[in-house]
Design a protein around this motif. Sequence first.
Motif, PDB file in Angstrom:
ATOM      1  N   MET A   1       0.825  -1.192   0.000  1.00 41.81           N
ATOM      2  CA  MET A   1       0.000   0.000   0.000  1.00 41.81           C
ATOM      3  C   MET A   1       0.866   1.253   0.000  1.00 41.81           C
ATOM      4  SD  MET A   1      -3.052   0.981  -0.055  1.00 41.81           S
ATOM      5  CE  MET A   1      -4.220   2.174   0.393  1.00 41.81           C
ATOM      6  N   LYS A   2       1.949   1.195   0.785  1.00 41.99           N
ATOM      7  CA  LYS A   2       2.841   2.354   0.857  1.00 41.99           C
ATOM      8  C   LYS A   2       3.496   2.615  -0.501  1.00 41.99           C
ATOM      9  CE  LYS A   2       6.447   4.414   3.621  1.00 41.99           C
ATOM     10  NZ  LYS A   2       7.329   4.280   4.777  1.00 41.99           N
ATOM     11  N   GLN A   3       3.856   1.542  -1.199  1.00 43.25           N
ATOM     12  CA  GLN A   3       4.460   1.694  -2.522  1.00 43.25           C
ATOM     13  C   GLN A   3       3.445   2.278  -3.511  1.00 43.25           C
ATOM     14  OE1 GLN A   3       5.899  -1.911  -4.249  1.00 43.25           O
ATOM     15  NE2 GLN A   3       6.978  -0.864  -5.900  1.00 43.25           N
ATOM     16  N   PHE A   4       2.200   1.844  -3.411  1.00 37.71           N
ATOM     17  CA  PHE A   4       1.147   2.390  -4.272  1.00 37.71           C
ATOM     18  C   PHE A   4       0.988   3.890  -4.050  1.00 37.71           C
ATOM     19  CE2 PHE A   4      -3.319   3.726  -4.557  1.00 37.71           C
ATOM     20  CZ  PHE A   4      -3.512   3.576  -5.916  1.00 37.71           C
ATOM     21  N   LEU A   5       0.949   4.312  -2.796  1.00 31.76           N
ATOM     22  CA  LEU A   5       0.799   5.735  -2.488  1.00 31.76           C
ATOM     23  C   LEU A   5       2.006   6.537  -2.956  1.00 31.76           C
ATOM     24  CD1 LEU A   5      -0.846   5.570   1.040  1.00 31.76           C
ATOM     25  CD2 LEU A   5      -1.925   6.136  -1.134  1.00 31.76           C
ATOM     26  N   ASN A   6       3.195   5.973  -2.827  1.00 35.69           N
ATOM     27  CA  ASN A   6       4.396   6.652  -3.319  1.00 35.69           C
ATOM     28  C   ASN A   6       4.363   6.800  -4.838  1.00 35.69           C
ATOM     29  OD1 ASN A   6       5.524   7.064  -0.798  1.00 35.69           O
ATOM     30  ND2 ASN A   6       6.704   5.159  -0.846  1.00 35.69           N
ATOM     31  N   ASN A   7       3.936   5.743  -5.535  1.00 37.29           N
ATOM     32  CA  ASN A   7       3.820   5.816  -6.999  1.00 37.29           C
ATOM     33  C   ASN A   7       2.767   6.836  -7.411  1.00 37.29           C
ATOM     34  OD1 ASN A   7       5.773   3.884  -7.421  1.00 37.29           O
ATOM     35  ND2 ASN A   7       4.319   2.198  -7.560  1.00 37.29           N
ATOM     36  N   LEU A   8       1.649   6.857  -6.696  1.00 37.49           N
ATOM     37  CA  LEU A   8       0.590   7.823  -6.996  1.00 37.49           C
ATOM     38  C   LEU A   8       1.078   9.248  -6.779  1.00 37.49           C
ATOM     39  CD1 LEU A   8      -2.381   8.297  -7.757  1.00 37.49           C
ATOM     40  CD2 LEU A   8      -2.917   8.152  -5.313  1.00 37.49           C
ATOM     41  N   GLN A   9       1.780   9.473  -5.690  1.00 34.12           N
ATOM     42  CA  GLN A   9       2.316  10.811  -5.400  1.00 34.12           C
ATOM     43  C   GLN A   9       3.327  11.231  -6.463  1.00 34.12           C
ATOM     44  OE1 GLN A   9       4.277  11.190  -1.630  1.00 34.12           O
ATOM     45  NE2 GLN A   9       4.425  13.406  -1.785  1.00 34.12           N
ATOM     46  N   THR A  10       4.151  10.321  -6.928  1.00 36.79           N
ATOM     47  CA  THR A  10       5.129  10.617  -7.968  1.00 36.79           C
ATOM     48  C   THR A  10       4.434  11.003  -9.272  1.00 36.79           C
ATOM     49  OG1 THR A  10       6.692   9.071  -6.977  1.00 36.79           O
ATOM     50  CG2 THR A  10       7.087   9.699  -9.258  1.00 36.79           C
ATOM     51  N   LYS A  11       3.404  10.253  -9.645  1.00 32.34           N
ATOM     52  CA  LYS A  11       2.677  10.553 -10.881  1.00 32.34           C
ATOM     53  C   LYS A  11       1.920  11.868 -10.786  1.00 32.34           C
ATOM     54  CE  LYS A  11       2.302   5.805 -12.353  1.00 32.34           C
ATOM     55  NZ  LYS A  11       1.457   4.674 -12.683  1.00 32.34           N
ATOM     56  N   LEU A  12       1.299  12.126  -9.645  1.00 23.74           N
ATOM     57  CA  LEU A  12       0.554  13.371  -9.480  1.00 23.74           C
ATOM     58  C   LEU A  12       1.470  14.591  -9.446  1.00 23.74           C
ATOM     59  CD1 LEU A  12      -2.183  12.368  -6.880  1.00 23.74           C
ATOM     60  CD2 LEU A  12      -2.467  12.770  -9.333  1.00 23.74           C
ATOM     61  N   SER A  13       2.674  14.432  -8.942  1.00 24.35           N
ATOM     62  CA  SER A  13       3.599  15.562  -8.872  1.00 24.35           C
ATOM     63  C   SER A  13       4.133  15.952 -10.250  1.00 24.35           C
ATOM     64  CB  SER A  13       4.762  15.258  -7.928  1.00 24.35           C
ATOM     65  OG  SER A  13       5.579  14.241  -8.467  1.00 24.35           O
ATOM     66  N   LYS A  14       3.952  15.086 -11.238  1.00 22.99           N
ATOM     67  CA  LYS A  14       4.418  15.382 -12.588  1.00 22.99           C
ATOM     68  C   LYS A  14       3.387  16.140 -13.425  1.00 22.99           C
ATOM     69  CE  LYS A  14       7.604  11.522 -12.754  1.00 22.99           C
ATOM     70  NZ  LYS A  14       7.964  10.275 -13.414  1.00 22.99           N
ATOM     71  N   ILE A  15       2.187  16.341 -12.886  1.00 24.92           N
ATOM     72  CA  ILE A  15       1.164  17.100 -13.611  1.00 24.92           C
ATOM     73  C   ILE A  15       1.566  18.569 -13.593  1.00 24.92           C
ATOM     74  CG2 ILE A  15      -1.259  17.808 -13.665  1.00 24.92           C
ATOM     75  CD1 ILE A  15      -1.939  15.161 -12.318  1.00 24.92           C
ATOM     76  N   PRO A  16       1.633  19.214 -14.749  1.00 24.49           N
ATOM     77  CA  PRO A  16       2.043  20.626 -14.795  1.00 24.49           C
ATOM     78  C   PRO A  16       1.090  21.530 -14.015  1.00 24.49           C
ATOM     79  CG  PRO A  16       2.018  19.662 -17.000  1.00 24.49           C
ATOM     80  CD  PRO A  16       1.401  18.665 -16.079  1.00 24.49           C
ATOM     81  N   ASN A  17       1.642  22.598 -13.472  1.00 25.37           N
ATOM     82  CA  ASN A  17       0.880  23.543 -12.664  1.00 25.37           C
ATOM     83  C   ASN A  17      -0.289  24.145 -13.448  1.00 25.37           C
ATOM     84  OD1 ASN A  17       0.359  25.024 -10.327  1.00 25.37           O
ATOM     85  ND2 ASN A  17       1.502  26.778 -11.111  1.00 25.37           N
ATOM     86  N   ASP A  18      -0.082  24.410 -14.727  1.00 26.48           N
ATOM     87  CA  ASP A  18      -1.134  24.977 -15.566  1.00 26.48           C
ATOM     88  C   ASP A  18      -2.354  24.066 -15.613  1.00 26.48           C
ATOM     89  OD1 ASP A  18      -2.322  26.700 -17.614  1.00 26.48           O
ATOM     90  OD2 ASP A  18      -1.802  25.082 -19.007  1.00 26.48           O
ATOM     91  N   LYS A  19      -2.128  22.774 -15.729  1.00 25.89           N
ATOM     92  CA  LYS A  19      -3.240  21.824 -15.794  1.00 25.89           C
ATOM     93  C   LYS A  19      -3.975  21.760 -14.455  1.00 25.89           C
ATOM     94  CE  LYS A  19      -1.730  20.846 -19.842  1.00 25.89           C
ATOM     95  NZ  LYS A  19      -1.655  22.018 -20.644  1.00 25.89           N
ATOM     96  N   LEU A  20      -3.236  21.829 -13.361  1.00 23.41           N
ATOM     97  CA  LEU A  20      -3.864  21.836 -12.041  1.00 23.41           C
ATOM     98  C   LEU A  20      -4.711  23.080 -11.842  1.00 23.41           C
ATOM     99  CD1 LEU A  20      -0.953  20.475  -9.831  1.00 23.41           C
ATOM    100  CD2 LEU A  20      -2.974  19.251 -10.631  1.00 23.41           C
ATOM    101  N   LEU A  21      -4.262  24.216 -12.370  1.00 21.05           N
ATOM    102  CA  LEU A  21      -5.056  25.439 -12.281  1.00 21.05           C
ATOM    103  C   LEU A  21      -6.346  25.307 -13.088  1.00 21.05           C
ATOM    104  CD1 LEU A  21      -2.336  28.221 -12.444  1.00 21.05           C
ATOM    105  CD2 LEU A  21      -3.817  27.675 -10.519  1.00 21.05           C
ATOM    106  N   HIS A  22      -6.268  24.697 -14.255  1.00 22.91           N
ATOM    107  CA  HIS A  22      -7.477  24.472 -15.046  1.00 22.91           C
ATOM    108  C   HIS A  22      -8.448  23.569 -14.289  1.00 22.91           C
ATOM    109  CE1 HIS A  22      -6.943  26.410 -18.961  1.00 22.91           C
ATOM    110  NE2 HIS A  22      -5.642  26.253 -18.739  1.00 22.91           N
ATOM    111  N   PHE A  23      -7.928  22.525 -13.641  1.00 18.52           N
ATOM    112  CA  PHE A  23      -8.780  21.635 -12.850  1.00 18.52           C
ATOM    113  C   PHE A  23      -9.413  22.390 -11.681  1.00 18.52           C
ATOM    114  CE2 PHE A  23      -9.716  18.457  -9.632  1.00 18.52           C
ATOM    115  CZ  PHE A  23     -10.333  17.472 -10.379  1.00 18.52           C
ATOM    116  N   PHE A  24      -8.626  23.241 -11.017  1.00 21.68           N
ATOM    117  CA  PHE A  24      -9.135  24.016  -9.888  1.00 21.68           C
ATOM    118  C   PHE A  24     -10.256  24.954 -10.325  1.00 21.68           C
ATOM    119  CE2 PHE A  24      -9.019  28.032  -7.501  1.00 21.68           C
ATOM    120  CZ  PHE A  24      -9.415  27.564  -6.254  1.00 21.68           C
ATOM    121  N   TYR A  25     -10.012  25.731 -11.384  1.00 19.49           N
ATOM    122  CA  TYR A  25     -11.036  26.669 -11.832  1.00 19.49           C
ATOM    123  C   TYR A  25     -12.252  25.953 -12.421  1.00 19.49           C
ATOM    124  CZ  TYR A  25      -8.006  30.530 -10.715  1.00 19.49           C
ATOM    125  OH  TYR A  25      -7.244  31.417 -10.037  1.00 19.49           O
ATOM    126  N   GLY A  26     -12.045  24.793 -13.000  1.00 18.46           N
ATOM    127  CA  GLY A  26     -13.180  23.984 -13.430  1.00 18.46           C
ATOM    128  C   GLY A  26     -14.019  23.540 -12.237  1.00 18.46           C
TER     129      GLY A  26
END
Length: 83
Positions: free
Chosen positions: A1-26
Motif C-alpha cells: 500500500m505504501k508503494q502504491f501511495l508513493n507511486n501515486l504521489q510521484t505521478k501526481l507531482s508530474k502534472i504541470p501547474n497549468d493543468k492543475l489550475l485548469h482543474f481548480f477553476y473547473g
Amino acid sequence: MKQFLNNLQTKLSKIPNDKLLHFFYGSVLVGLFDIIMPHAIITLVCVMVLAATKEIYDEMERDSPMDFVDIIFTILPALINFI
C-alpha cells in the motif's frame, strides 16, 4: 500500500501547474453552476462551453495555441460531478 501511495504521489507531482489550475477553476465553475442550477448535465454543458471559449480567446487574443488538454482538465470536475 505504501508503494502504491508513493507511486501515486510521484505521478501526481508530474502534472504541470497549468493543468492543475485548469482543474481548480473547473471545480470552482462546477460549484457555482451547481448552486445556481442543480442539474449536472446543464453544469457539464456550461463548463464545456466556457472552457472551449477560453481556449479560443487565448488563441485569438494572446497568440497562444489552443490546448485541448487544458479543456479536458477544465471539464474533468464537471464530468466527475455528472457521474
